[in-house]
Design a protein around this motif. Structure first.
Motif, PDB file in Angstrom:
ATOM      1  N   LYS A 123       1.835  -4.120  -7.294  1.00 48.93           N
ATOM      2  CA  LYS A 123       1.228  -5.320  -7.858  1.00 48.93           C
ATOM      3  C   LYS A 123       2.015  -6.572  -7.482  1.00 48.93           C
ATOM      4  N   ALA A 124       3.336  -6.449  -7.484  1.00 49.45           N
ATOM      5  CA  ALA A 124       4.176  -7.597  -7.141  1.00 49.45           C
ATOM      6  C   ALA A 124       3.992  -8.023  -5.696  1.00 49.45           C
ATOM      7  N   ARG A 125       3.547  -7.109  -4.843  1.00 51.12           N
ATOM      8  CA  ARG A 125       3.374  -7.402  -3.415  1.00 51.12           C
ATOM      9  C   ARG A 125       1.943  -7.781  -3.049  1.00 51.12           C
ATOM     10  N   LEU A 126       1.029  -7.627  -3.956  1.00 49.96           N
ATOM     11  CA  LEU A 126      -0.360  -7.960  -3.669  1.00 49.96           C
ATOM     12  C   LEU A 126      -0.588  -9.461  -3.779  1.00 49.96           C
ATOM     13  N   TYR A 176       0.791  -1.228   0.000  1.00 50.61           N
ATOM     14  CA  TYR A 176       0.000   0.000   0.000  1.00 50.61           C
ATOM     15  C   TYR A 176       0.832   1.291   0.000  1.00 50.61           C
ATOM     16  N   PRO A 177       1.956   1.365   0.701  1.00 52.47           N
ATOM     17  CA  PRO A 177       2.779   2.577   0.549  1.00 52.47           C
ATOM     18  C   PRO A 177       3.247   2.790  -0.885  1.00 52.47           C
ATOM     19  N   HIS A 178       3.541   1.703  -1.600  1.00 57.31           N
ATOM     20  CA  HIS A 178       3.942   1.828  -3.006  1.00 57.31           C
ATOM     21  C   HIS A 178       2.797   2.398  -3.840  1.00 57.31           C
ATOM     22  N   PHE A 179       1.581   1.940  -3.567  1.00 59.74           N
ATOM     23  CA  PHE A 179       0.433   2.437  -4.316  1.00 59.74           C
ATOM     24  C   PHE A 179       0.174   3.917  -4.018  1.00 59.74           C
ATOM     25  N   GLU A 222       6.242   2.294  -9.265  1.00 60.09           N
ATOM     26  CA  GLU A 222       5.678   2.027  -7.947  1.00 60.09           C
ATOM     27  C   GLU A 222       4.394   1.201  -8.043  1.00 60.09           C
ATOM     28  N   ILE A 223       3.611   1.421  -9.100  1.00 64.47           N
ATOM     29  CA  ILE A 223       2.414   0.605  -9.307  1.00 64.47           C
ATOM     30  C   ILE A 223       2.804  -0.854  -9.532  1.00 64.47           C
TER      31      ILE A 223
END
Length: 356
Positions: free
Chosen positions: A257-260, A231-234, A252-253
């Motif tokens: 996505k890679a962390r979701l 979420y901080p990246h988003f 960053e998007i």
């Protein structure tokens, strides 16, 4: 000399014998009697098949040959048994000590569990947040926070409710408290960044430092605290996009996505909760399903209801309609819910369960 012969008179020699080495041995009558008695005793012992005790020399020879007497063997076995028991007991005590140490460490890490009433209140507050009633959530969370005991994440949830309710002061105060308690630190920093972003869009707010710069600082700190948090990246991507930095925003998007986790979504929870409710009903009690929709939250439960009624043609049609509306892995995950999985062997549904 003798009077009748010319032979010299010799001293009388009684009971003269020689041993095996040829040495002469004189036995006196008393000694002979003792010897004869020993011979008789040995004969009697042999006749009664009694085993005579070993002489010291013979015992030493037997020990030298490796034939140990049974008392020595029994003693050695007892010592070995004692050693095994002692070793087992020591291992048991060591295991108990390790278990107590692990329990103590867990008690230090894990805060006191909330009571059942407190958990119900927390769930109710979260439902209020989800349904768009943050003021009611603030009341419940504030009450929980005032109670004795530790309630992890309550400060963060109170900050989230304050933000949704438009109370930036409450949101900022509660988020900082959550950080000081080392609870949801990354999420709380991201929340502070959102507060700063809102300040930047409020022309009535005057600040010495650009709130957007403070927001970016909070977000980068949140990413450093928990690199796995998407979420901080988003949020940073959104901030960079409004600043015109589209290339970095896209990076960053992609990082978000890679962390979701595609399985961790409201969609999964909504569909699963509906399946659970339908699963507890008999086929005749199933409510009518809305099929004229493109919402997977409606289509998958409708497909399950059709399966439960035995209408597998309609179930297959609904699954074909649902499949292109979501990610492939997510679709496979949901149709393998235990309720739907029971019908996987039906021939008319084979096309959906062929991979499983």
């Amino acid at each position: 000399m003798s009077e009748t012969t010319n032979e010299p008179i010799r001293p009388e020699r009684r009971f003269e014998r020689s041993d095996r080495a040829g040495r002469s041995t004189l036995f006196r009558p008393r000694q002979l009697a003792s010897h004869e008695a020993l011979k008789r005793a040995a004969g009697e012992a042999k006749e009664s098949e009694a085993v005579p005790p070993l002489a010291p020399g013979e015992a030493a020879a037997e020990k030298k040959a490796g034939l140990l007497p049974w008392p020595f063997i029994a003693g050695a076995a007892m010592l070995m048994l004692i050693a095994v028991v002692a070793t087992g007991y020591a291992g048991y005590r060591l295991g108990q000590a390790s278990e107590r140490a692990a329990e103590h460490a867990a008690a230090q890490r894990i805060p006191a569990l909330a009571s059942e009433e407190q958990m119900l209140a927390l769930n109710r507050a979260l439902q209020m947040l989800r349904s768009g009633n943050p003021s009611e959530a603030i009341t419940i969370l504030s009450d929980l926070k005032s109670q004795s005991g530790s309630h992890p994440s309550v400060a963060y949830l109170l900050a989230l409710a304050g933000l949704q309710n438009g109370d930036r002061q409450l949101a900022s105060t509660a988020a900082n408290e959550s950080i000081s308690l080392k609870e949801r630190v990354s999420d709380s920093l991201a929340l502070l960044a959102v507060v700063e972003t809102q300040k930047a869009s409020d022309r009535t707010q005057m600040a010495m430092v650009d709130p957007r710069r403070r927001a970016e600082s909070f977000l980068r700190e949140a990413m450093a605290v928990d690199p796995a948090n998407p979420y901080p990246h988003f949020e940073l991507a959104t901030l960079l996009r409004y600043q015109g930095n589209r290339q970095e925003a896209l990076q960053e998007i992609e990082a978000a996505k890679a962390r979701l986790n595609p399985m961790d979504s409201h969609l999964v929870m909504d569909i699963t909760s509906r399946l659970l409710r339908l699963e507890s009903l008999a086929a005749v009690d199933l409510p009518p399903q809305q099929t004229s929709t493109n919402d997977p939250r409606e289509l998958l439960p409708a497909a399950y209801a059709a399966m439960k009624r035995g209408d597998f043609d309609q179930a297959a049609d609904l699954l074909r309609k649902t499949q292109p509306l979501m990610d492939r892995e997510l679709f496979i995950y949901l149709i393998n819910d235990p309720a739907m999985r029971r019908f996987a062997k039906e021939p008319k549904l084979a096309e959906f369960y062929s991979e499983k």
